[in-house]
Every structure is written in C-alpha cells, then in structure tokens.
Design a protein around this motif. Structure first.
Motif, PDB file in Angstrom:
ATOM      1  N   PHE A 148      10.423  -8.961 -29.020  1.00  0.00           N
ATOM      2  CA  PHE A 148       9.337  -8.476 -29.842  1.00  0.00           C
ATOM      3  C   PHE A 148       7.963  -8.306 -29.298  1.00  0.00           C
ATOM      4  CE2 PHE A 148      11.932  -8.650 -33.538  1.00  0.00           C
ATOM      5  CZ  PHE A 148      12.869  -9.951 -33.380  1.00  0.00           C
ATOM      6  N   VAL A 149       7.323  -7.150 -29.471  1.00  0.00           N
ATOM      7  CA  VAL A 149       6.189  -7.080 -28.651  1.00  0.00           C
ATOM      8  C   VAL A 149       4.931  -6.669 -29.551  1.00  0.00           C
ATOM      9  CG1 VAL A 149       7.705  -6.035 -26.795  1.00  0.00           C
ATOM     10  CG2 VAL A 149       6.897  -4.320 -28.649  1.00  0.00           C
ATOM     11  N   GLN A 150       5.052  -6.477 -30.767  1.00  0.00           N
ATOM     12  CA  GLN A 150       4.101  -6.205 -31.825  1.00  0.00           C
ATOM     13  C   GLN A 150       4.209  -6.759 -33.210  1.00  0.00           C
ATOM     14  OE1 GLN A 150       2.576  -2.074 -31.693  1.00  0.00           O
ATOM     15  NE2 GLN A 150       2.815  -2.126 -34.074  1.00  0.00           N
ATOM     16  N   ASP A 151       3.305  -7.383 -33.730  1.00  0.00           N
ATOM     17  CA  ASP A 151       3.347  -7.934 -35.127  1.00  0.00           C
ATOM     18  C   ASP A 151       2.541  -7.072 -36.189  1.00  0.00           C
ATOM     19  OD1 ASP A 151       3.380 -11.650 -34.553  1.00  0.00           O
ATOM     20  OD2 ASP A 151       4.915 -10.050 -34.259  1.00  0.00           O
TER      21      ASP A 151
ATOM     22  N   LEU B 290       7.322  -5.964 -55.650  1.00  0.00           N
ATOM     23  CA  LEU B 290       7.987  -6.715 -56.830  1.00  0.00           C
ATOM     24  C   LEU B 290       6.868  -7.293 -57.690  1.00  0.00           C
ATOM     25  CD1 LEU B 290      11.363  -8.015 -55.701  1.00  0.00           C
ATOM     26  CD2 LEU B 290      10.983  -5.751 -56.873  1.00  0.00           C
ATOM     27  N   ALA B 291       5.710  -7.411 -56.835  1.00  0.00           N
ATOM     28  CA  ALA B 291       4.464  -8.152 -57.351  1.00  0.00           C
ATOM     29  C   ALA B 291       3.186  -7.480 -56.915  1.00  0.00           C
ATOM     30  CB  ALA B 291       4.614  -9.487 -57.015  1.00  0.00           C
ATOM     31  N   PRO B 292       2.085  -7.585 -57.610  1.00  0.00           N
ATOM     32  CA  PRO B 292       0.863  -7.112 -56.963  1.00  0.00           C
ATOM     33  C   PRO B 292       0.339  -7.728 -55.639  1.00  0.00           C
ATOM     34  CG  PRO B 292       0.327  -8.249 -59.118  1.00  0.00           C
ATOM     35  CD  PRO B 292       1.815  -8.285 -58.774  1.00  0.00           C
ATOM     36  N   ASP B 293      -0.542  -7.276 -55.032  1.00  0.00           N
ATOM     37  CA  ASP B 293      -0.964  -8.003 -53.787  1.00  0.00           C
ATOM     38  C   ASP B 293      -0.100  -8.661 -52.832  1.00  0.00           C
ATOM     39  OD1 ASP B 293      -3.759  -9.230 -55.847  1.00  0.00           O
ATOM     40  OD2 ASP B 293      -3.382  -7.488 -54.920  1.00  0.00           O
ATOM     41  N   THR B 294       1.051  -7.817 -52.481  1.00  0.00           N
ATOM     42  CA  THR B 294       2.204  -8.264 -51.639  1.00  0.00           C
ATOM     43  C   THR B 294       1.846  -7.903 -50.371  1.00  0.00           C
ATOM     44  OG1 THR B 294       4.012  -8.064 -53.403  1.00  0.00           O
ATOM     45  CG2 THR B 294       4.567  -7.604 -51.128  1.00  0.00           C
ATOM     46  N   VAL B 295       2.205  -8.793 -49.338  1.00  0.00           N
ATOM     47  CA  VAL B 295       1.990  -8.582 -47.984  1.00  0.00           C
ATOM     48  C   VAL B 295       3.446  -8.882 -47.304  1.00  0.00           C
ATOM     49  CG1 VAL B 295       0.801  -9.808 -45.887  1.00  0.00           C
ATOM     50  CG2 VAL B 295      -0.223  -9.686 -48.140  1.00  0.00           C
ATOM     51  N   ILE B 296       3.617  -7.888 -46.537  1.00  0.00           N
ATOM     52  CA  ILE B 296       4.812  -7.658 -45.678  1.00  0.00           C
ATOM     53  C   ILE B 296       4.276  -7.961 -44.120  1.00  0.00           C
ATOM     54  CG2 ILE B 296       4.646  -5.182 -45.209  1.00  0.00           C
ATOM     55  CD1 ILE B 296       7.716  -5.427 -45.221  1.00  0.00           C
ATOM     56  N   SER B 297       5.021  -9.147 -43.431  1.00  0.00           N
ATOM     57  CA  SER B 297       4.665  -9.223 -42.173  1.00  0.00           C
ATOM     58  C   SER B 297       5.788  -9.321 -41.406  1.00  0.00           C
ATOM     59  CB  SER B 297       4.110 -10.622 -42.017  1.00  0.00           C
ATOM     60  OG  SER B 297       2.692 -10.809 -42.653  1.00  0.00           O
ATOM     61  N   TYR B 298       5.843  -8.419 -40.131  1.00  0.00           N
ATOM     62  CA  TYR B 298       6.870  -8.108 -39.516  1.00  0.00           C
ATOM     63  C   TYR B 298       6.792  -7.908 -37.877  1.00  0.00           C
ATOM     64  CZ  TYR B 298       5.801  -3.235 -40.866  1.00  0.00           C
ATOM     65  OH  TYR B 298       5.174  -2.113 -40.964  1.00  0.00           O
ATOM     66  N   LYS B 299       7.635  -8.418 -37.054  1.00  0.00           N
ATOM     67  CA  LYS B 299       7.867  -8.390 -35.947  1.00  0.00           C
ATOM     68  C   LYS B 299       8.496  -7.106 -35.349  1.00  0.00           C
ATOM     69  CE  LYS B 299       7.763 -12.512 -33.791  1.00  0.00           C
ATOM     70  NZ  LYS B 299       6.433 -12.996 -33.774  1.00  0.00           N
ATOM     71  N   VAL B 300       8.054  -6.325 -34.517  1.00  0.00           N
ATOM     72  CA  VAL B 300       8.800  -5.075 -34.040  1.00  0.00           C
ATOM     73  C   VAL B 300       9.207  -5.305 -32.534  1.00  0.00           C
ATOM     74  CG1 VAL B 300       8.215  -3.479 -35.804  1.00  0.00           C
ATOM     75  CG2 VAL B 300       6.769  -3.754 -33.750  1.00  0.00           C
ATOM     76  N   THR B 301      10.332  -4.509 -32.011  1.00  0.00           N
ATOM     77  CA  THR B 301      10.800  -4.708 -30.698  1.00  0.00           C
ATOM     78  C   THR B 301      10.455  -3.636 -29.622  1.00  0.00           C
ATOM     79  OG1 THR B 301      12.717  -3.481 -31.156  1.00  0.00           O
ATOM     80  CG2 THR B 301      12.857  -5.882 -31.376  1.00  0.00           C
ATOM     81  N   ASP B 302       9.656  -2.782 -30.271  1.00  0.00           N
ATOM     82  CA  ASP B 302       9.000  -1.562 -29.446  1.00  0.00           C
ATOM     83  C   ASP B 302       7.568  -1.281 -30.019  1.00  0.00           C
ATOM     84  OD1 ASP B 302      10.223   0.983 -27.162  1.00  0.00           O
ATOM     85  OD2 ASP B 302       8.010   0.308 -27.389  1.00  0.00           O
ATOM     86  N   TYR B 303       6.584  -0.719 -29.416  1.00  0.00           N
ATOM     87  CA  TYR B 303       5.214  -0.373 -29.602  1.00  0.00           C
ATOM     88  C   TYR B 303       5.120   0.916 -30.730  1.00  0.00           C
ATOM     89  CZ  TYR B 303       3.859  -3.605 -26.072  1.00  0.00           C
ATOM     90  OH  TYR B 303       3.845  -4.723 -25.072  1.00  0.00           O
TER      91      TYR B 303
END
Ligand SMILES: Cc1cn([C@H]2C[C@H](O)[C@@H](COP(=O)(O)OP(=O)(O)O[C@H]3O[C@H](C)C(=O)[C@H](O)[C@H]3O)O2)c(=O)[nH]c1=O
Length: 187
Positions: free
Chosen positions: A44-47, A124-137
C-alpha cells in the motif's frame, strides 16, 4: 482477524479482532504479514479518506487503468456504508457481477477490492467517513468509471435513483456494455 472470501472469491471481507474493556476497544486494523499470507503480496502506497455529509451519497463506481490499477483495502471510520465491488476482468466467470458488504464504524469490517474491480459505495448514515489504503498512487490520467446504477450490474443500492447524492462525473459514467476490456482474468 478473520478473512472471509465473498461470492467473488478475490474480494475478501476482513473482520479485525476487537479487544474491549471499560475504556472502549482496541483493534489491529492492518498487519502486513497476515495480509500477505491471507491475500497476497500487495504494497500500500497511499491512504485516502472521504467524508460524505448525507445518507444516500454514492461515490463510484471507479477504477484506475493499468499500469496504475489499484487494489483497495476499505473501511468505514464514521457512520455506515454499503461497499460494492464489480468484477470488470474480461474472461472472468463473474464478469459484470457485484458483491457488497455493509461496513460501519461500529462493526469495524474492511473489504479488500483487488485490481480489476470497479469500486463504489453508498452511505447509510449522515457524516460517513470512508478510509482506505490503495496499492498505487492516484493518477487522473488512468482514472475511469462505470455507471453506478447500470441495470446490467444488478446492484440493489439502498437509495432511490432520484434521491442519490452524486458528483456530476458519476452521473455520466459509461455502462458496462460500453466498457473496453481494460483487465484480463487469469484463473
Ligand atoms: C481519488 C482521489 C481524488 N483526488 C482528488 C481529485 C478531485 O479533485 C477530488 C475528488 O475526487 P473524486 O471526485 O474522484 O473522489 P471520489 O468520488 O471520492 O472518488 C473515489 O471514490 C471511489 C469510492 C474510489 O474507490 C476511488 O478511490 C475514488 O475514485 O479529490 C486526489 O487528489 N487523490 C485521489 O486519490
């Protein structure tokens, strides 16, 4: 940490172990050695993190072309969302099929979406935060999409079509039938 292969087995639902006590809880949310042994040798190179204020916000379906295709390890760190992965590997026995999982800050679950899949979610709800790691920029030149509500995908989204909150870009993405063979399936 539990690893559960979905109906499309390359997509994996991960449930970290939660250690609760009188203060709250602790979780190990990523362990390179375990990820490598259970899923494969990805780096993983980017969050990334995005905040969506309204329930029914849809972001996706997105992917990056080779050679900048991204694997994504997705979690929800506030609120709740339905995370969706669509197989767009030409020749795949599950080409054009989707799998989904409910990720919430409460359940702490994660979804591994490998390269060769389009990814999107609906809050599915207000004020939702998604956090994810990715394997390329991030590479805008390789950024592509697929129309979220293309009937050919058969995705049952938790929002009425006319009420979804979408970017202009996502309202105009191509349908599956218009997609070129960007990825090739290898058994
Ligand atoms: C993805 C990305 C975007 N940006 C910039 C580009 C735009 O100025 C702004 C918003 O981008 P976009 O509208 O593409 O953001 P989302 O609609 O949340 O897109 C993401 O949502 C779905 C769920 C995904 O899986 C992808 O990671 C990604 O495509 O952030 C960056 O600077 N770096 C990045 O890695």
């Amino acid at each position: 940490m539990q690893f559960e292969r979905m109906a499309i087995p390359e997509v994996v639902l991960i449930t970290p172990k939660r250690f609760g006590d009188s203060r709250g809880y602790f979780m190990e949310t990523f362990k390179a050695s375990l990820f490598q042994s259970e899923i494969g040798d990805f780096t993983f190179v980017q969050d990334n993190r995005s905040f969506s204020a309204e329930t029914g916000t849809v972001r996706g379906l997105h992917f990056q072309l080779n050679p900048r295709a991204q694997g994504k390890l997705v979690s929800c760190t506030a609120g709740a969302l339905l995370d969706v992965a669509v197989d767009i590997r030409s020749g795949s026995p599950t080409y054009g099929q989707a799998v989904s999982a409910e990720l919430t800050a409460e359940n702490g679950r994660q979804l591994w979406v490998p390269p060769g899949f389009a990814h999107g979610f609906c809050t599915l709800a207000p004020d939702t935060v998604i956090s994810y790691k990715v394997t390329d920029y991030y590479s805008p030149d390789h950024d592509r999409g697929l129309l979220w509500n293309d009937p050919a995908l058969g995705i049952i989204w938790p929002v009425e079509e006319g009420k979804a909150v979408l970017s202009d870009k996502d309202q105009k993405q191509p349908r599956l039938a218009e997609l070129q063979a960007h990825f090739t399936y290898t058994a």
